[in-house]
Design an enzyme around this catalytic site. Structure first.
Site, PDB file in Angstrom:
ATOM      1  N   HIS A  49       0.023   1.114 -13.571  1.00 30.32           N
ATOM      2  CA  HIS A  49       0.252   2.110 -12.512  1.00 30.32           C
ATOM      3  C   HIS A  49      -0.107   3.512 -13.000  1.00 30.32           C
ATOM      4  CE1 HIS A  49       2.103   0.001  -9.113  1.00 30.32           C
ATOM      5  NE2 HIS A  49       2.612  -0.822 -10.010  1.00 30.32           N
ATOM      6  N   ARG A  74      -2.938   5.758 -11.239  1.00 27.41           N
ATOM      7  CA  ARG A  74      -2.616   7.095 -10.715  1.00 27.41           C
ATOM      8  C   ARG A  74      -3.498   8.163 -11.348  1.00 27.41           C
ATOM      9  NH1 ARG A  74       2.729   5.788 -11.042  1.00 27.41           N
ATOM     10  NH2 ARG A  74       2.958   6.884 -13.012  1.00 27.41           N
ATOM     11  N   GLY A 120       0.800  -1.219   0.000  1.00 30.03           N
ATOM     12  CA  GLY A 120       0.000   0.000   0.000  1.00 30.03           C
ATOM     13  C   GLY A 120       0.833   1.269   0.000  1.00 30.03           C
TER      14      GLY A 120
END
Length: 191
Positions: free
Chosen positions: A57, A61, A15
């Protein structure tokens, strides 16, 4: 005025990145018209799986923190921090572990950025960049020293170098957070 830096570390899929993104989202929400956030990505796409991981990713994001801009820098991290830092900008570095990998085990390819200084010199420059940063910096890194001792000499040297760098970065930051199973554990907080 002293700016606050945070080091978020933990194992793979603990995390860490999500917490750093949340820090950026919170920073932006406090003054959306006046603040910026930039992520310095250190990963290099050396194979198809890593390329897919990077794309995933980037999409995650963009969904979670759409206002955060991304800059890619796999070697000259200190320069990137100083260049991107300003009082109204939160800089997120993701991740120090991949950056150290790029320095200690550079791939020999036409697209790989050459490493011109020793990893120790780069690490010293990183610490100087943190001192010179004009805005907050959130750094993400892996804690890999909790498992068994690696068998290979190169792997042990990497684990040792990462452990030393993590200690130095933690000492330079005001806040240090260890992530486990998506949960934060504060290791160091401002007095």
């Amino acid at each position: 005025m002293r700016v606050e830096h945070e080091f978020i570390l933990g194992g793979q899929k603990s995390g860490k990145s999500r917490r750093a993104e949340q820090r950026a989202a919170d920073w932006l929400a406090e003054a959306p018209a006046m603040r910026r956030a930039v992520l310095i990505a250190t990963a290099q796409a050396h194979d198809e799986e890593m390329q897919e991981r990077i794309v995933r990713h980037q999409a995650d994001r963009a969904r979670r923190v759409p206002a955060m801009r991304t800059v890619e820098e796999s070697v000259e991290l200190a320069r990137a921090i100083v260049t991107q830092s300003s009082p109204d900008t939160l800089v997120v570095v993701d991740c120090l572990t991949l950056w150290l990998t790029n320095l200690l085990m550079p791939l020999r390819s036409e697209t790989a950025q050459p490493v011109t200084r020793t990893p120790a010199a780069h690490a010293a420059m990183l610490l100087m960049a943190l001192r010179e940063a004009r805005g907050p910096v959130v750094l993400v890194g892996n804690e890999i020293g909790l498992g068994v001792i690696p068998l290979g000499r190169e792997t042990r040297a990497f684990v040792d170098a990462l452990g030393r760098m993590n200690q130095d970065v933690a000492a330079a930051c005001d806040r240090v957070t260890l992530m486990a199973a998506g949960l934060p554990l504060t290791l160091k907080a401002p007095a």
